[in-house]
Motif scaffolding. Structure first.
Motif, short mmCIF file in Angstrom:
data_model
loop_
_atom_site.label_atom_id
_atom_site.label_comp_id
_atom_site.label_asym_id
_atom_site.label_seq_id
_atom_site.Cartn_x
_atom_site.Cartn_y
_atom_site.Cartn_z
N SER A 1 0.83 -1.20 0.00
CA SER A 1 0.00 0.00 0.00
C SER A 1 0.86 1.25 0.00
O SER A 1 2.01 1.25 0.49
CB SER A 1 -0.91 0.00 1.22
OG SER A 1 -0.16 -0.05 2.42
N GLY A 2 0.34 2.36 -0.59
CA GLY A 2 1.03 3.64 -0.55
C GLY A 2 0.83 4.32 0.81
O GLY A 2 0.02 3.87 1.63
N THR A 3 1.55 5.47 1.00
CA THR A 3 1.40 6.19 2.28
C THR A 3 1.66 7.68 2.07
O THR A 3 2.28 8.08 1.07
CB THR A 3 2.37 5.64 3.33
OG1 THR A 3 2.06 6.23 4.59
CG2 THR A 3 3.83 5.93 2.98
N SER A 4 1.16 8.55 2.97
CA SER A 4 1.39 10.00 2.95
C SER A 4 2.48 10.35 3.96
O SER A 4 2.47 9.84 5.10
CB SER A 4 0.11 10.77 3.28
OG SER A 4 -0.87 10.55 2.29
N CYS A 5 3.42 11.21 3.55
CA CYS A 5 4.53 11.59 4.44
C CYS A 5 4.54 13.13 4.65
O CYS A 5 4.12 13.88 3.74
CB CYS A 5 5.86 11.17 3.85
SG CYS A 5 6.02 9.37 3.64
N THR A 6 5.03 13.63 5.77
CA THR A 6 5.15 15.08 6.08
C THR A 6 6.61 15.35 6.46
O THR A 6 7.18 14.67 7.34
CB THR A 6 4.23 15.47 7.23
OG1 THR A 6 2.88 15.10 6.90
CG2 THR A 6 4.31 16.95 7.51
N ASP A 7 7.23 16.34 5.74
CA ASP A 7 8.64 16.62 6.03
C ASP A 7 8.77 17.55 7.24
O ASP A 7 7.76 17.98 7.83
CB ASP A 7 9.35 17.19 4.79
CG ASP A 7 8.74 18.50 4.31
OD1 ASP A 7 8.01 19.16 5.11
OD2 ASP A 7 8.97 18.86 3.14
N SER A 8 10.00 17.94 7.50
CA SER A 8 10.28 18.75 8.69
C SER A 8 9.70 20.15 8.61
O SER A 8 9.48 20.82 9.61
CB SER A 8 11.79 18.84 8.90
OG SER A 8 12.43 19.42 7.77
N GLN A 9 9.43 20.56 7.41
CA GLN A 9 8.86 21.90 7.25
C GLN A 9 7.32 21.85 7.16
O GLN A 9 6.65 22.81 6.85
CB GLN A 9 9.42 22.54 5.97
CG GLN A 9 10.93 22.74 6.04
CD GLN A 9 11.48 23.36 4.78
OE1 GLN A 9 10.74 23.63 3.83
NE2 GLN A 9 12.79 23.57 4.77
N GLY A 10 6.74 20.67 7.41
CA GLY A 10 5.27 20.54 7.46
C GLY A 10 4.62 20.31 6.12
O GLY A 10 3.39 20.35 5.99
N ARG A 11 5.47 20.04 5.08
CA ARG A 11 4.86 19.78 3.75
C ARG A 11 4.60 18.29 3.58
O ARG A 11 5.45 17.46 3.95
CB ARG A 11 5.81 20.28 2.65
CG ARG A 11 5.94 21.80 2.63
CD ARG A 11 6.97 22.21 1.61
NE ARG A 11 8.30 21.70 1.97
CZ ARG A 11 9.42 22.07 1.38
NH1 ARG A 11 9.40 22.93 0.38
NH2 ARG A 11 10.56 21.55 1.75
N SER A 12 3.40 17.97 2.97
CA SER A 12 2.98 16.56 2.79
C SER A 12 3.22 16.11 1.36
O SER A 12 3.08 16.91 0.41
CB SER A 12 1.50 16.39 3.12
OG SER A 12 1.27 16.70 4.47
N HIS A 13 3.55 14.85 1.22
CA HIS A 13 3.62 14.25 -0.13
C HIS A 13 3.23 12.77 -0.01
O HIS A 13 3.29 12.18 1.09
CB HIS A 13 5.01 14.41 -0.74
CG HIS A 13 6.08 13.65 -0.01
ND1 HIS A 13 6.69 14.17 1.15
CD2 HIS A 13 6.65 12.42 -0.24
CE1 HIS A 13 7.56 13.29 1.59
NE2 HIS A 13 7.56 12.22 0.75
N TYR A 14 2.84 12.18 -1.20
CA TYR A 14 2.33 10.79 -1.20
C TYR A 14 3.37 9.88 -1.80
O TYR A 14 3.93 10.16 -2.87
CB TYR A 14 1.03 10.68 -1.99
CG TYR A 14 0.47 9.28 -2.01
CD1 TYR A 14 -0.22 8.79 -0.89
CD2 TYR A 14 0.62 8.46 -3.12
CE1 TYR A 14 -0.75 7.52 -0.91
CE2 TYR A 14 0.10 7.16 -3.12
CZ TYR A 14 -0.59 6.70 -2.01
OH TYR A 14 -1.12 5.42 -2.00
N VAL A 15 3.63 8.76 -1.14
CA VAL A 15 4.55 7.75 -1.65
C VAL A 15 3.69 6.58 -2.18
O VAL A 15 2.86 6.04 -1.45
CB VAL A 15 5.51 7.25 -0.54
CG1 VAL A 15 6.45 6.18 -1.10
CG2 VAL A 15 6.29 8.41 0.03
#
Length: 633
Positions: free
Chosen positions: A584-598
């Motif tokens: 399954s895919g997943t959503s990630c949030t970086d240190s600056q609070g930006r989200s992206h989907y893997v």
């Protein structure tokens, strides 16, 4: 506005229409024989039988020696009456049937039939085409004559008759009947008046009867003799009719013996010749007046019965055998009479011509009988062995008659045997066919007579010469057992699922490929067929030159091995395993609070299906038995 009489009339028509539409629509075989009709004995079965070409009203006479209709319910009688009203039956055939039924049925059953006739009368009396269509007039006359000349003492239910007479009088009074219908309605009321000994409002007397003789009004004299109740009035009308017939006769035998003719007809209704005192010397049948149909013999060899049918030249379908009317077609010369005579008319005809009673004519072959009306009927079903005996020494069916105890008449009936079903005697599964003993015989026609001695008993039958190429008698071995079905292959395993995606950027893994399905197992071999039995064929012929019959035996008599059993079906291949699911895919949030989907991984592919197993081999066919042919029994 409709008058009360018209409203009542329309009500009666509505009741009849309801009866006509209420049938259950039973399906009957074609042709429906008299025996099969008698087994059903419903009004529907009787009407279906009578509609067929060759059907005879004799089935309506319960005194008959043959199959007869025995139904007595209101539905039965309504169906019979409706068949006249709606034109399903010929009027003259319907009338003969009804009169025979009334003359022969138990008196307690007659009111049911007469009620149905009374309730059907308005429909035929009010038919739209009565004034211009002969068939509408014929239907009315058939019902009217059956009612007027019904046997003395029989009547419908009193309430039904009274209501009908009231409607007739009202319809006459208000002028709602056509000219023809009014004439018939007045005749009905006249008959009721005669039943009470009245004629034109006064007591019936000799003066009134003599006036009718002067007018040569025989129909009215007949109505008087049929409907008046006082025996003296009946006799007075009858004697006047008889004397009118004597005066009108051109027979020298009648003129020379007037008193004897009158006495005989008044006593019995016929001037029958006593064949014990007057010897019959010759007889013949005029086949232009009584055409002799070609007979078709339909064989059921396995049940050892035959059905006798008619199939006129050029016809494509078999029909019922029509009755032959011997009266006016069969003539006999008798010592002491100047002219040949025929069978007597029915007693109510008061025919003064010398004649022969039907009971004096006796068929010598029990497949036919002569009824009291002089109609020759055939028995519809007989044993196969009896049918072979009938034609054993002749190409046709010789039907001989004794007349007054003397063999004076033989009619050669043409007949044809319908091709019987092939006779194949089969052994048990993979077992040996039965041994047979077959006799083939040719007598005095090209047809072949056969007899087969088999384990179940002896079977006989006949094959016409032009059916020999397509007919067979055989012993056959039993078929082999079918092969067993192969085992099914195992289904493939499912593929492993892929790993799920993870942050910060690892995509999901792909699912694994499904495992392949296993191959199906092979089908089992079929079992061997059994061998055919041995057959001994004896051939004979009337001429003692049997080479032709031996050739026929070689073509139509066989022994054959049973077919080998079919090989078993191969097993079904296993189904390939399903591919594993992708991670399954997943959503990630970086240190600056930006989200992206893997993204997740793709699903694995399905495994391949296994191959079907091979079909098993067919079993070997059995060997044929021996067939020996020799002359003589």
């Amino acid at each position: 506005m409709a008058t009360p009489a018209k409203m009542l009339w329309l009500g009666f028509l509505l009741v009849l229409a309801t009866a006509l539409l209420g049938g259950c629509g039973v399906a009957f075989p074609t042709p429906l024989t008299a025996k099969e009709m008698a087994r059903h004995s419903t009004g529907e079965a009787l009407v279906f039988y009578l509609r067929q070409p060759g059907a005879t009203a004799a089935v309506c006479d319960r005194r008959s020696d043959g199959p007869t209709f025995r139904g007595s319910s209101a539905d039965d009688f309504e169906a019979l009456t409706a068949s006249l009203v709606d034109g399903d039956l010929r009027p003259e055939l319907w009338q003969r049937c009804v009169m025979m039924m009334l003359e022969s049925m138990p008196p307690r059953e007659a009111p049911g039939l007469l009620d149905a006739m009374v309730e059907g009368y308005p429909a035929v009396l009010s038919a739209p085409g009565l004034e211009r269509e002969p068939v509408a007039r014929a239907r009315l006359e058939a019902l009217h004559q059956s009612w007027q000349f019904r046997p003395r003492g029989l009547a419908p239910t009193a309430s039904v008759q009274d209501a009908s007479l009231l409607r007739l009088r009202e319809a006459l009074d208000d002028g709602s009947l056509s000219v023809t219908a009014a004439i018939f309605a007045r005749e009905v009321l006249m008959a009721v008046e005669l039943e009470h000994g009245q004629w034109k409002g006064a007591p019936l007397d000799d003066e009134a009867l003599d006036a009718l003789v002067a007018q040569k009004n025989e129909p009215l004299l007949r109505l008087i003799s049929a409907r008046v109740r006082h025996p003296a009035h009946v006799r007075a009308a009858r004697v006047r009719i008889v004397r009118m017939h004597i005066e009108a006769s051109d027979s020298p035998d009648v003129r020379a013996h007037r008193k004897q003719a009158e006495a005989a007809v008044m006593d019995t209704g016929r001037n029958a010749v006593n064949l014990k005192l007057s010897t019959p010397t010759a007889a013949w049948l005029d086949q232009k007046r009584a055409p002799v149909p070609e007979l078709l013999v339909r064989q059921d060899v396995w049940k050892q019965t035959v059905t006798l049918l008619a199939q006129p030249s050029g016809a494509t379908k078999a029909l019922l055998i029509p009755s032959l009317n011997f009266r006016g077609a069969l003539f006999v010369r008798v010592d002491g009479l100047t002219e040949p005579i025929t069978l007597c008319a029915p007693p109510d005809a008061l025919d003064v011509t010398p004649c022969i009673l039907p009971a004096e004519i006796r068929p010598k072959v029990p497949i036919a009988y002569l009824d009291q009306a002089g109609l020759l009927h055939f028995v519809e079903r007989i044993a196969s062995r009896d049918s072979v005996r009938l034609i054993y020494d002749t190409p046709n069916l010789p039907l001989s008659f004794d007349i007054g105890g003397r063999p004076l008449l033989t009619i050669a009936w043409k007949l044809r045997f319908e091709r019987p079903a092939d006779l194949e005697f089969t052994g048990p599964t993979s077992g040996r066919g039965p041994d047979l003993r077959v006799v083939l015989e040719r007598r005095y026609s090209p047809r072949i007579l056969f007899q087969v001695a088999a384990p179940a008993g002896q079977l006989v039958g006949v094959v016409e010469a032009d059916d020999l190429e397509s007919f067979a008698i055989a012993s056959r071995g039993g078929a082999g057992t079918p092969g067993t079905r192969g085992t099914d292959g195992a289904n493939g395993t499912a593929g492993s699922p892929g790993n799920s995606a993870s942050c910060p950027g690892s995509s999901g893994g792909s699912g694994g490929t499904g495992g392949p399905g296993g191959s199906g197992g092979p089908g089992g071999p079929g079992g061997p067929g059994g061998p055919g039995g041995d057959v001994v064929v004896m051939v004979s012929c009337a001429s003692n030159a049997c080479s032709g019959v031996s050739d026929i035996a070689a073509r139509i008599v066989h022994s054959a091995g049973g077919d080998g059993g079919p090989g078993g079906d191969g097993g079904r291949g296993g189904t390939g395993g399903t591919g594993g699911t992708g991670g399954s895919g997943t959503s990630c949030t970086d240190s600056q609070g930006r989200s992206h989907y893997v993204s997740g991984g793709s699903a694995g592919t399905t495994g391949t299906n296994g191959a079907a197993g091979a079909r098993g081999t067919n079993g070997a066919s059995g060997e044929a038995g021996r067939v020996g042919i020799r002359a003589g029994r």
